[in-house]
Design a protein around this motif. Sequence first.
Motif, short mmCIF file in Angstrom:
data_model
loop_
_atom_site.label_atom_id
_atom_site.label_comp_id
_atom_site.label_asym_id
_atom_site.label_seq_id
_atom_site.Cartn_x
_atom_site.Cartn_y
_atom_site.Cartn_z
N GLU A 108 0.97 4.13 -2.93
CA GLU A 108 0.67 5.52 -2.56
C GLU A 108 1.82 6.46 -2.88
O GLU A 108 1.61 7.66 -3.10
N LYS B 162 0.83 -1.20 0.00
CA LYS B 162 0.00 0.00 0.00
C LYS B 162 0.86 1.25 0.00
O LYS B 162 0.59 2.21 -0.74
N ASP B 163 1.92 1.25 0.79
CA ASP B 163 2.83 2.40 0.86
C ASP B 163 3.53 2.62 -0.47
O ASP B 163 3.69 3.76 -0.92
#
Length: 224
Positions: free
Chosen positions: A120, A116-117
């Motif tokens: 993003e 997810k990081d």
Amino acid sequence: MIIKKALIMAAGRGMRMMPFTNEAPKAMAPYAGSTLIADGIDKISKVIPNLYITVGYKGAMLASHVIEHNVSGVFNTEGQDNAWWIYNTLMSSVDEPIYVLTCDNVIELDFESLEKDYVEAGSPACMVVPVKPIEGLEGDYIFHENQRITRLTREEKSEMYCSGIQILNPKKINELTNPVDNFYYVWQQLMEQGQLYCSNVYPKKWYAVDNLKQLKEINELNKG
């Protein structure tokens, strides 16, 4: 999960783990009733279905060992530095993010949060996963602005340094950089183009095994 591939670098000579490495590769050092690399493979394969290994020193022995643990492929990088495989193996054409790890780290990762990081952050060519500095362990200290790395150095300390864990896109790296053999020079080229990031997510657990003393310590911790 969008990240379906991982590669463990296990080609090194392991000079600081002699005399064990006179007889076997560093990756096959005993740990948790198994070996360092087998423990890593068994943990990672629960989350990442396609796992590849680079071998070099005593490569035939190590290849036989990891094949028993159902890895997807083995790349012989004997005599080459740690980034050679990005430009000179079938991995060079992979146009998707992959995890890159080293055989001498005992780790526990939150793969979902790391993925997810990475997304993003804009899915950069490379994102390194940092750790907090640990006394006695050498590493490149990270300086960054909003996750974009501006400097890597061993001369000045910061609150994080490179762990050896990365998420990277091999095809993007091939398109953005000139072929080099060492990750330090890959990272330098990516920094210049604003394509080297560091994660906000740290490993849940991280222990580097660089010598026999550290190997003994991590085995004792595991027993406890």
